[in-house]
Each structure stands twice: as C-alpha cells, then as structure tokens.
Motif scaffolding. Sequence first.
Motif, PDB file in Angstrom:
ATOM      1  N   ARG A   1       0.809  -1.220   0.000  1.00  0.00           N
ATOM      2  CA  ARG A   1       0.000   0.000   0.000  1.00  0.00           C
ATOM      3  C   ARG A   1       0.836   1.260   0.000  1.00  0.00           C
ATOM      4  O   ARG A   1       0.309   2.356  -0.080  1.00  0.00           O
ATOM      5  CB  ARG A   1      -0.915   0.014   1.229  1.00  0.00           C
ATOM      6  N   LYS A   2       2.140   1.143   0.093  1.00  0.00           N
ATOM      7  CA  LYS A   2       2.989   2.324   0.248  1.00  0.00           C
ATOM      8  C   LYS A   2       4.167   2.275  -0.718  1.00  0.00           C
ATOM      9  O   LYS A   2       4.614   1.206  -1.118  1.00  0.00           O
ATOM     10  CB  LYS A   2       3.523   2.403   1.683  1.00  0.00           C
ATOM     11  N   VAL A   3       4.659   3.452  -1.075  1.00  0.00           N
ATOM     12  CA  VAL A   3       5.855   3.565  -1.910  1.00  0.00           C
ATOM     13  C   VAL A   3       6.894   4.352  -1.121  1.00  0.00           C
ATOM     14  O   VAL A   3       6.619   5.458  -0.639  1.00  0.00           O
ATOM     15  CB  VAL A   3       5.541   4.293  -3.245  1.00  0.00           C
ATOM     16  N   LEU A   4       8.090   3.798  -1.008  1.00  0.00           N
ATOM     17  CA  LEU A   4       9.154   4.457  -0.261  1.00  0.00           C
ATOM     18  C   LEU A   4       9.619   5.701  -1.012  1.00  0.00           C
ATOM     19  O   LEU A   4       9.989   5.635  -2.187  1.00  0.00           O
ATOM     20  CB  LEU A   4      10.330   3.500  -0.065  1.00  0.00           C
ATOM     21  N   ILE A   5       9.614   6.837  -0.313  1.00  0.00           N
ATOM     22  CA  ILE A   5      10.005   8.086  -0.975  1.00  0.00           C
ATOM     23  C   ILE A   5      11.082   8.849  -0.227  1.00  0.00           C
ATOM     24  O   ILE A   5      11.540   9.897  -0.694  1.00  0.00           O
ATOM     25  CB  ILE A   5       8.780   9.016  -1.171  1.00  0.00           C
ATOM     26  N   GLY A   6      11.506   8.373   0.917  1.00  0.00           N
ATOM     27  CA  GLY A   6      12.542   9.108   1.637  1.00  0.00           C
ATOM     28  C   GLY A   6      12.962   8.419   2.925  1.00  0.00           C
ATOM     29  O   GLY A   6      12.356   7.434   3.348  1.00  0.00           O
ATOM     30  N   ILE A   7      14.018   8.963   3.541  1.00  0.00           N
ATOM     31  CA  ILE A   7      14.581   8.430   4.778  1.00  0.00           C
ATOM     32  C   ILE A   7      14.733   9.560   5.785  1.00  0.00           C
ATOM     33  O   ILE A   7      15.191  10.664   5.461  1.00  0.00           O
ATOM     34  CB  ILE A   7      15.967   7.782   4.528  1.00  0.00           C
ATOM     35  N   ALA A   8      14.360   9.294   7.037  1.00  0.00           N
ATOM     36  CA  ALA A   8      14.468  10.299   8.091  1.00  0.00           C
ATOM     37  C   ALA A   8      15.929  10.552   8.453  1.00  0.00           C
ATOM     38  O   ALA A   8      16.749   9.633   8.471  1.00  0.00           O
ATOM     39  CB  ALA A   8      13.691   9.851   9.324  1.00  0.00           C
TER      40      ALA A   8
END
Length: 452
Positions: A369-376
């Motif tokens: 359900r999600k697409v990875l778009i960044g890192i904290a």
Amino acid sequence: MQLYNTLSAEERAELIEQAGENRLTLSFYAYAKIENPQQFRDDLFLAWDALGALGRTYVAHEGINAQMSVPASKFDAFRDTLEQYDFMKGIRLNVAVEQDDLSFLKLTVKVRNKIVADGLNDATFDVTNKGIHLKAKEFNTILEDPNTVVVDFRNHYESEVGHFVGAITPDVDTFRESLPIIKDQLEDIKEEKNLVMYCTGGIRCEKASAYFKHHGFKNVYQLEGGIIEYTRQVKAEGLESKFIGKNFVFDHRLGERITDDIISNCHQCGKPCDTHVNCANEACHLLFIQCDECAEQMHGCCSDECLDIIQLPVEEQKRLRQGVQKGNLVFKKGRSEALKFQKERAATGDIKAVKVSAVTQIRKKQVVRKVLIGIAQHYFTKVGVGQFIVDKEINVGDKIAIVGPTTGDERLTIEKMMVNGAEVSVANKGDKMTMELSFRIRKNDQLYKIID
C-alpha cells in the motif's frame, strides 16, 4: 575545561551526519580498585570528548562499565585511552552485532556506588573467586551435557525476545532480584550440577559467579564476553548458535537480531513479534512489544488513554506530564494492565519459535500500500520538526506514513513542508525536506507515500 555535554542530541546528530563517518557501537567493563573515581571520570571524559566518543559509562571504586559509540577511524586511539591504565591493558571490547551511527548521542560518564546495581555486600565474600570462563565452542559443548543447568541473568524484557535454548529465565525486573531466586531454586543441586550463566556482555556474571561459589555451588561457569562476544565467535568460527531470537541492547536500537527465530508476541494482539518500542506518549514511555498493525492502529501507544493524550496539542501534552516521573516504568514491559497479551512466563519450557519470514507475511498488506520516498535524518525535539532526505517527488496534500522499529507506523497528510528554509508545495529527489510532527522520529525511519 569542559567536563560535560554542551550539545543537544539533535545538534550532535547533525554533526555526525556532516562528518559522514562510520561509527562503532561497543561495550566493555573491568573490575579494579579505583582510589579516586571522580578524577578517573573527569580524565576519561576529557580524553573521550576529544575523540568524538559518545555513550554511557559508570565508574566506581570497584571499576568501570561502559557502552560507547566511537568513530571507526578513532577506534585504536580510543583503545589507547583505556590502556593507559594497567587494569585495562588488553581489555576486551565487545563490538555490537549491528552498527548504528546514532546509537548514542551524548557522552555521559557518571560516578556511582557500584558499576552494576547487584545489591550485594562485597565485603562478605571473595569477589575475585569467579567461575570458569567459557568461549562459544566450549559453551555449546557444556550445554549438551545433561548435568548442566544454564541460567539467564538478564531481566524479563531481555530474555523474552531472545535466550539460549533450555535456559532458566527468571521473571525479574532487576539483576539483584534474580540472585536469591536462583540460589533458592537450585539449592538442592548446587554440588552436583554444572551451573552455567550468561548475560549481555559478561559483567553481571562476573559478580554472580563469585556469589554462587561463595554459597557452595561447586561447578560454576560463565559465558566469556556474554551474548555479544558469543555471537561474534559463532560467526567467525561457523558454529551453531544456541542463542535464538534477539539480543536486547540498551541504546536506541533496543535489540540486535541474532537468529531469525521470533519467540515473543505483540503485547497488544498476540501475534508473533519481537519489536520493542517505547510508548509514543512521552509522559508514559512504557517499554513493550508492538507489531506493525498495532503500531498503526494505536499510533505507537500502549493504551487508549495514551492514544487520547498524544492527540492533544503539544503544549497541552507538556503541561500534563510536568512533574510526572515514569522512569521506573520504562523497562517494566508486560506489567501494564492495558497490555492484554502478556506472555505467560515460566522458568523453563518448550520454545515455540516463528521464523521472521512467516511474520513478514503478516505485514505484507502494509508493504503493497505504500511507496518508499525518503529516509528520516533527524528529529528536532524543541520545535517538533522532522527532517527527511527525499528520494521521490512528494507534494503538500499527499498522505504519508513514517515507519520505524521505535516510531511504529505513523500516518498523516502533509499540510506544510520546507526545503532549504523556504516553504514549498513540492519536494523533489535529493531535497532535504522538513515538516512539523506531533511525534518523535528516529534516523533511518522510512518515509512512504500512501498510494491507495
């Protein structure tokens, strides 16, 4: 002369990121007679601060106990600061199984009455008359002996997520509680059985083995270097790991995976899980085990009461927790009545392990359900702002999820974001984006765009 921290955790994290240097997480201890612990403490702080070393260290008249984060390039220099003292020449440094550059963000060196709170009167027995140290291969061999009793001298929240097969795992909150319990339980076999003990890094067993020998136990052994050194030797020598699950650690990681076995369960729904979290309500901060689904439903909280509190304005939350002392609850997981699936504890028994791959299937529905778009990158506590490195385009109005082992799975809609100090409606690949958050995040938490 600076003898204390002057930087906040957030400022220190920023410096670590700018340095772009790998760090090592390690631990060590030594029992020795230290005449002036305060001077010893000050000398260590000055030497370590100059190297950029961080961590938590206790010193006392009886020795030193440390958990540290050291720049990899300064490892030898750090060892040199230890070997200036005769009692630390050739000292074993237990290097963590998994590395995290932000495992510690402050340098704390404290003078204590003891380096481990064992509750013992050292004057009543010979603390140097210790048990026989065993390396990993020897430890595996003695575990196969039917005449062996193996005891875990860690606390209940540590042994619940990982321990040696067949070990006695006392249901205790502190090390000092376990000593009389084990002594009484094994009184009838103290002259016949092999008493084999272990802990995280070995320090608790140093004193415990002498205590049990003083009380008449004839065959006392201890795992040299604890679980950390055991795991290193197992990997280096290609041995079978008799330890299964996770090794609990006392930095922000809260655990290092040793094997793929999951031997514990989510305290809120009962599903196989060994992810420790602290309650998202800063006034609670209870340590407990929570799966991804419960983290999503409860927003990282341990109870409905805490869930209600974190939805209040940040200033109202701060007002409510003023003067509230919760430190004694942080590591008492499974003690809250709000946690419905507290694991039934037994000293010994069959271990029903679930492999990590099986648990992955439980969480699969969230992944698609999600697409990875960044890192904290950071969380700035004082202003409640999270910082992310963006890998794919993200827009104001997008629904997102921030996911991490401690953070849980937090969902929100972006209402406002900043890039390079300016408010923007679109952040692109490579941008360092910040936005206000009502919850704390950790470095390397994953930022997802929800696509359905």
